[in-house]
Design an enzyme around this catalytic site. Structure first.
Site, mmCIF file in Angstrom:
data_model
loop_
_atom_site.group_PDB
_atom_site.id
_atom_site.type_symbol
_atom_site.label_atom_id
_atom_site.label_comp_id
_atom_site.label_asym_id
_atom_site.label_seq_id
_atom_site.Cartn_x
_atom_site.Cartn_y
_atom_site.Cartn_z
ATOM 1 C CG ASP A 213 10.216 -10.857 -4.978
ATOM 2 O OD1 ASP A 213 11.154 -10.746 -4.161
ATOM 3 O OD2 ASP A 213 9.160 -11.451 -4.714
ATOM 4 C CG ASN B 274 3.518 -17.723 -1.919
ATOM 5 O OD1 ASN B 274 3.507 -18.807 -2.484
ATOM 6 N ND2 ASN B 274 4.549 -16.902 -1.974
ATOM 7 C CG HIS C 62 1.945 -10.479 -3.432
ATOM 8 N ND1 HIS C 62 1.589 -10.565 -2.100
ATOM 9 C CD2 HIS C 62 3.114 -11.135 -3.557
ATOM 10 C CE1 HIS C 62 2.519 -11.257 -1.446
ATOM 11 N NE2 HIS C 62 3.450 -11.617 -2.315
ATOM 12 C CB CYS D 112 -0.956 -0.011 1.189
ATOM 13 S SG CYS D 112 -2.256 -1.266 1.075
ATOM 14 N N GLY E 270 3.372 -19.653 2.695
ATOM 15 C CA GLY E 270 4.552 -18.860 2.404
ATOM 16 C C GLY E 270 4.289 -17.383 2.158
#
Length: 111
Positions: free
Chosen positions: A30, A86, A99, A7, A92
């Site tokens: 990532d 996940n 996402h 956010c 995980g």
């Protein structure tokens, strides 16, 4: 969520390069990649799990999956990719904001 890193990226409180963005979701790299190319597709609406979605969220998730093939060349994953969601601690999930992980840019090992 006041403390949600995604956010904060959405609201530009935290800087992160967005590889794609529209009114409903954005794509970032990532920070701990598991493949040559590893992106996160993040809905702008905050919810933790798939079961927390409301009707519009479900449409956004579908839009995300439908958009991915259209931006795969731009992301450098046009030769194929893997998508992972996940769910919860045992699944995980490290950030409590739903996402999609998108991995590619190389031949991925089977699991």
């Amino acid at each position: 969520m006041d403390n949600c890193i995604f956010c904060k990226i959405r609201d530009e409180i935290i800087n992160s390069k967005k590889y794609y963005e529209d009114d409903d979701f954005f794509v970032i790299a990532d920070i701990s990649p598991k493949a040559k190319k590893h992106y996160l597709m993040i809905p702008k609406n905050h919810y933790k799990l798939l079961e927390d979605q409301i009707e519009n969220d479900i449409k956004v998730l579908g839009k995300m999956l439908n958009t991915l093939p259209k931006i795969s060349k731009q992301l450098g994953i046009e030769g194929g990719y893997r998508i992972i969601i996940n769910q919860g601690e045992n699944g995980g999930q490290e950030v409590p904001h739903l996402h999609i992980h998108v991995l590619g840019g190389e031949k991925l090992k089977n699991f």
